[in-house]
Every structure is written in structure tokens, then in C-alpha cells.
Motif scaffolding. Sequence first.
Motif, short mmCIF file in Angstrom:
data_model
loop_
_atom_site.label_atom_id
_atom_site.label_comp_id
_atom_site.label_asym_id
_atom_site.label_seq_id
_atom_site.Cartn_x
_atom_site.Cartn_y
_atom_site.Cartn_z
N ASP A 267 0.83 -1.22 0.00
CA ASP A 267 0.00 0.00 0.00
C ASP A 267 0.85 1.26 0.00
N ARG A 268 2.04 1.16 0.60
CA ARG A 268 2.87 2.36 0.75
C ARG A 268 4.07 2.35 -0.18
N GLY A 269 4.12 1.36 -1.06
CA GLY A 269 5.23 1.29 -2.01
C GLY A 269 6.58 1.07 -1.34
N LEU A 270 6.58 0.37 -0.23
CA LEU A 270 7.82 0.15 0.52
C LEU A 270 8.44 -1.20 0.19
N THR A 271 9.76 -1.27 0.23
CA THR A 271 10.46 -2.53 0.00
C THR A 271 11.14 -2.99 1.30
N LEU A 272 11.39 -4.31 1.37
CA LEU A 272 11.89 -4.91 2.60
C LEU A 272 13.13 -5.75 2.34
N ALA A 273 14.07 -5.67 3.27
CA ALA A 273 15.22 -6.58 3.28
C ALA A 273 15.24 -7.25 4.66
N GLY A 281 15.41 -18.54 8.04
CA GLY A 281 14.70 -18.51 6.77
C GLY A 281 13.19 -18.48 6.93
N MET A 282 12.73 -18.69 8.17
CA MET A 282 11.28 -18.72 8.43
C MET A 282 10.60 -17.42 8.04
N ILE A 283 11.26 -16.29 8.33
CA ILE A 283 10.63 -15.00 8.04
C ILE A 283 10.47 -14.85 6.53
N GLY A 284 11.52 -15.19 5.80
CA GLY A 284 11.44 -15.13 4.34
C GLY A 284 10.39 -16.07 3.80
N ALA A 285 10.33 -17.29 4.36
CA ALA A 285 9.35 -18.27 3.90
C ALA A 285 7.93 -17.74 4.12
N SER A 293 4.83 -11.35 -3.60
CA SER A 293 5.71 -10.77 -2.57
C SER A 293 7.02 -10.28 -3.17
N SER A 294 7.30 -10.74 -4.40
CA SER A 294 8.55 -10.27 -5.04
C SER A 294 8.49 -8.77 -5.29
N GLU A 295 7.29 -8.18 -5.24
CA GLU A 295 7.18 -6.72 -5.42
C GLU A 295 7.84 -5.96 -4.29
N TYR A 296 7.83 -6.53 -3.09
CA TYR A 296 8.36 -5.76 -1.95
C TYR A 296 9.51 -6.44 -1.22
N LEU A 297 9.64 -7.77 -1.34
CA LEU A 297 10.77 -8.42 -0.69
C LEU A 297 11.96 -8.44 -1.65
N LEU A 298 13.02 -7.74 -1.29
CA LEU A 298 14.20 -7.68 -2.16
C LEU A 298 15.21 -8.76 -1.80
N LEU A 299 15.34 -9.04 -0.50
CA LEU A 299 16.44 -9.89 -0.05
C LEU A 299 16.14 -10.47 1.33
#
Lengths: 415, 415
Positions: A267-273, A281-285, A293-299
Motif C-alpha cells: 500500500d505504501r510502495g515500501l520494500t523490505l530486506a 529462513g522462516m521470516i522469508g518463507a 511478494s517479489s514486489e516488496y521483498l528484495l532480499l
Amino acid sequence: MTAAVLSIGTELTRGELVNTNASWLAERLTLLGFEVQELRVVDDDVGRIVETLRALASKHRVIVATGGLGPTTDDLTTIAAAQALGVGLERHEPSLDAIRRRFAKLGREMSKTNEKQADFPIGATILPNAVGTAPGFAIELDGARVFFLPGVPFEMRRIVEDHVEPAIASLAERTTHQIRLRTFGLPESVVGEKLSGIEESEPAVTLGYRASFPEIEVKVLARASNHAEAEGIARRIAQTVRDRLGDAVFGETDDTFAGYVGQMLRDRGLTLAIAESCTGGMIGAMVTSVPGSSEYLLLDAVTYSNAAKHDLLGVDVELMRHHGAVSGEVAGAMAEGALARADAHLGVAVTGIAGPGGGTDAKPVGTVWFALAQRGAPTVTRTMNLPGDRERIRTLASYVALKMVADAAISRGRA
Amino acid sequence: MTAAVLSIGTELTRGELVNTNASWLAERLTLLGFEVQELRVVDDDVGRIVETLRALASKHRVIVATGGLGPTTDDLTTIAAAQALGVGLERHEPSLDAIRRRFAKLGREMSKTNEKQADFPIGATILPNAVGTAPGFAIELDGARVFFLPGVPFEMRRIVEDHVEPAIASLAERTTHQIRLRTFGLPESVVGEKLSGIEESEPAVTLGYRASFPEIEVKVLARASNHAEAEGIARRIAQTVRDRLGDAVFGETDDTFAGYVGQMLRDRGLTLAIAESCTGGMIGAMVTSVPGSSEYLLLDAVTYSNAAKHDLLGVDVELMRHHGAVSGEVAGAMAEGALARADAHLGVAVTGIAGPGGGTDAKPVGTVWFALAQRGAPTVTRTMNLPGDRERIRTLASYVALKMVADAAISRGRA
């Protein structure tokens, strides 16, 4: 209008398989407006099947039974149904032809034993099986409508949709509405406390709670003279629940926590690392369980070793030596490292001791440090001592980290 | 000696929850030598709970009931048990202290509503809960032993092992033994084919199959005149099953696939680096679910974006542009990048299209590329088209990747 579900089979009473048919049927009947008061499972014993059918028919208007319609000697449901009615069996030629055609179509030899699958209690209504061998059938017992279906889930479901639901839909009027609110962050007892008094002041409403760690679901069930009215009441009370529980409520029905967090970012156009250690790896999973989710999860850098923390995230070796890998300083450096590496808006990091080993007096098992780094804002760190075993500590830590991300996104606003 | 299981909760009669507790309890009671004749589920209604308890107590010697012991208003099991006995409730101070201590230990405020979890029918035997708040309790009803346990599965199981099984084991003679073999890599139909004939030639043995995606569990149940004999038969047949299924069998009972993979690495002193894309951290989460996995897991780089693949793993931007991120070339480069980055012995990479979007005719949803890089050995890549939804594709891809790691470790031998 009450209903019951009966599952027949020794494989169930022996616990050899989980009874997913019963929960599926219970949900469908509930949605149709029936009050499902009991589910029963009995083993392959004619006497007990008959006894159970009579007991259920004396109490409920609709009964759906599954299992025991196969070709083998321990498939006794049809015989039991006939005994409960006090009638004999008769062969249903159209069904026998259908079974023959089915075998022919599969290029298989139909064995003599399959013929019994075309035998039904005299007077029963046949329920054709479009996707399998054994047809189902329906009888009237003590004024109750009793449906007998094969135990194979996809055959059972198909017959329910083709024949059972059309036959019973008119029997029940839908006079209830339920809203399920999903929460994270408050213990069940506190949730109960905050919602105390609602049921007393709203007799048409029942509140239910279901803990599915680490979430707690609050179910608002409203009853009224018709569905529309019930829905109105449910919506009003659901709002009251939201007001009392605040931002612990992250969604309704099948919303997921990861979906909620993703929405806050999107909603806010924010990205996450992400930088993970004990959560591995649980958080990423969780984050990537959400389509798009590829729109906001970069790494997501799962830096389990100190070397990886240094090489990938640039965490100072001295810092780790001095404070230890499980510290606010290192959590902060991990979050900032991930933020910088991915050039994201938000960076979150978790480092802790999930156990069972690795704990010390100063840092017992369950000690977890969290950090949230933001572009153009100071990094925030916090620590918690999380209860439970390794899996619970890791799961709870993942939720806490994502909660920090969601809260930061909300307070930060648009990118 | 017959037994029954009673599950209490409207969330079950409404089909909101699959009743795994009942099948778990039925299996444990069966293994103890009880004949479990029925499983029942009733909603949160005191009258129906009382009626059901009386009905079951009149027919069975042992009844295990779960659910309805929580702190909220819809937790009515204790009241119903007292009514069935015709006694009142009394507060059990030691339990209240235990609950208080538990909250204190978690640094949480104990709410007033939790106090009711220390109320029990007068004369009941308390069953302490080592892993949760609500204790269980046991009563004698019409000569039947009735056990009441919380519905939270891991608390229920712990109390069964700590208190229920010791109390009832002597009531039944154990004449069966079951061995559960866990497998991955063969479809259920193939497993069934490979094991065909065993039951025919071993009348004392029943083979059961339970699919818990993507694993298939093979249960070898042996019956004999006494437990020792049954165990001997079960062990012999379990070996036959292992011989026929080969390395698809990765363990027994509660062994996990991640634990098996970790053991293969640890035994050989090998270290692992992971590069994930579509699995988004799942592989790392699986590996690190095993205590001590920090000994062999050095790094998991979840490089969801092409930029991250380049920055963290050094994947050539041209390579990605030319072949696409979902390709053998990129999978190979990811695995080699992770290997080099962490200086590990083995590097595994997964890149694919988990869906629901992102598929093309050339690369439909479910297309996944895997790569395994090894220090001093050529990199191996493979592709699969995995069936199912996003979650299944990701889960299956994680298993396939870890299977490649285990196989490589085995064929590679010691570091």
C-alpha cells in the motif's frame, strides 16, 4: 434444524487416518444453516452402526454417513442401513450397469465382489457417483434424512454437491452469520479479558476463540430471525471486537499475517530486506508464501554463522566479539547491512538463541534480539525472552519481526 | 477392553478444524491394546457433553476427552464433568500456584479468567500440564476411567505420555507393535506396488500408508500373542520394507527429513550453503529446524530479485537476461555463488515459478530448476515441473533440493 455426521470404518477408530471427511461435511452443513451438534465415528461393526444410526436419527433431522460402501467383506454400511430400517436388500440394475461400464472404461476386470456395490436397502434413493464405483444412497429413518456416501474424499464431495446439498438445502434456513477475526500479539487470556461482557450484553452473539500458535482467532457468531439480520449483528460486534483489541487484529477469515504485512508494505510502495539468524529462513518463507511478494521483498540473508554476518551484511567482527552475535548491537548492524545491501526502505533483523542448546545464564534459551532499520530514520532494537521449544521460539520470533515491519510501515506512510 | 475418544468443541462440529487429536489418541489407545470402538465430537453445550459422557461411560472402560479446558466462556468441559458426576467444583490451589508461576516465568500478567483453569470436579485426580497452562484431570464415572485433557495438541500429547498412559497401560494387554517408516521420493501408488504381497504372506501384519505431503509414512503393524513377539515380527517386516523402498526411507517415527539431511552432512563433516529464490527461505527454515544445524549450515541467501542474485551471489546479469532467472544456467551460478561466498563443501540452489502468476508457455507455473555445486566437482543441474498450488510447489521444491544435498553428501563421503 440440527444435523450430525457419521464416519464408518475401523481404520478411523484405530487412528490410522485423520478424519478429514467429517470436518469437510460439518463445514458444508454449517454453511447451509444446519446446527451440527455431533460427529461420530464407529468401527466396522453392524450392531454398532445400526445402534448409532438409530441414536442419531432420533435426535437429528439430517445425517450424513460416509464409508463402508466398498466391495470388501468389512464394508457393512449398506447391510446396517437395511437392518436399521428393518428391510432387505435389492439389487439396482442401473447401478450395476454403471459399475460394469466404469470397469470397462478403465479396462479392468470387474470382480464379483463389486456387484454388492449395486445392492441397496429396499426403497432407498440411489445417489449416482459420477467419479467413482460405489453409488451413495439415501433413506428416511425415524423422520430423519440419512445419506450414505463412499469414504473416498473426492467421490464423497462430488456426491454431496450433486445430490445431497440440493436435497437438504431447503430444510434449513440460514439464520446465523459468523465473522472470524484473526489476531496476533495478545495472549488468549488477555483477549478473553478485553472482550468480557460482550456476550452478556449481546444475547444473540457467541464469541469463540481458537489458538493456532502464535495467532488467536476470535469468532463472532450472531443468531437472528434471518441471515441478513444475523450478518448485521455480527458486523456490528466484529467492529466492537476490533475496537477493543486494536491493532492486534490483522484480518478476517482466511487472511494471513504475512499477507497483512505484505499489504502494509505494498500500500505504501515500501520494500523490505531481511537478515535472519535463529529463524533460519522462516521470516522469508512466511513473506514469500504470499503471491506477488517479489514486489516488496528484495532480499533475505540467512546469516547463520558469524562469518556470513560479516561477509554478506558487513557486520563488524569486533562488534560480534565484543557483544556476542545475540545482541542489540549485532541485530542493529544486521538490519542496517541488509537495508544497505538491498537498498530497501525497511530492514529487519533477528538474532537469538532458539535452543535447546546454546543458552547461558546471561542469555538463556529464548533470548532474541530484533532490529528494524529504516532509510532516513534511526535503527530501533528490542529484545524479548520467548517461551516454548525451538520451533515455537522461531515461529514467535518471526511473527514479532514481521509485526515490527508492519508497524513501521504504518507509522512511516508512503515511500 | 474397549475405549472411546471424545472431542469437545463447536469449532470441531462446525468443521473449522480437522480433528487430529482424535486420530492420534485412537492410535495410541489401539497400540496400548485397547479396542477403540467409537470416536465422538460434541459442540460446546453442557447438556450434550454430560449426556455424551454418560453414554460413553456406560459402554467403555476408558474414555479420553479433549478440549474445553481453556480460560474463556465457551470452555465448559470441567462444569460438564462435575454435572455428570453430580458434584461441585473445587479450586486446586497447587494448580493455581502452578498457573501463576507459569505466567510469572513468562513475565506475563495472569488474568482473572485463568483462575477457572484451577477449578476441578470435587474428587478429581489432577493431571499436571508440564508444557502449558491448563492441567488435565481424571474422574471415575460409572466404573469408567475418564480423562480430560486440553485441546492444544502438544499439551494433550504430553499429558497423555506423562499421566494417562501410565494410568491405563495395565488395563489392556499390549499384543501389537507398530513401526512407522518415513519416506520421501516415491508416489504412494509406487510405494504400494513395491510393498505388494507382504500382507498376503504375513497374516499377522497390516501395512498402513499415510501421506503427509510430500512425505509418505508406511506403518507396519504386527499382531501376536504378546508384545515382544509382535515387536520381533514388526522389526523383521520393517527391514523388508526398507529393502524394497531403498533410500526413499529416511527414518522412523518422529525422524524429520531435515534431520536426516543434517545427519548425512554432519557424519561426513560437510558444510552447506543455500541459494533460494522461489522457495523464499523454506529450505533454510527446514535445515535450521534441526538443533545444532549451525554446525553445517553456513549461509542461506534468499535472493528473490535479480539484483540480489547479482549482488550477493555474483550471478552475471547477462546470464539472467539471456536465459531468464528460472534456468539451469542461473541455478548453477546461484549454487556456485553460494558455495564460493560461504566457502562451503556443498552449495544448493533453487529457482522456479511457484505461481499462481508468472507462468509462460515455455516456463509454466511449477517449472523449477535445481543446482548442486561441490568443491572440486562439476556443478549438476536438473529441472522438474512440480504439480499443485504455490505452497505445494515450494514445499516439494525444498524437499527435492535437500534430497540432492543428502545424496551428494552420501556419494561424496567424508570431507
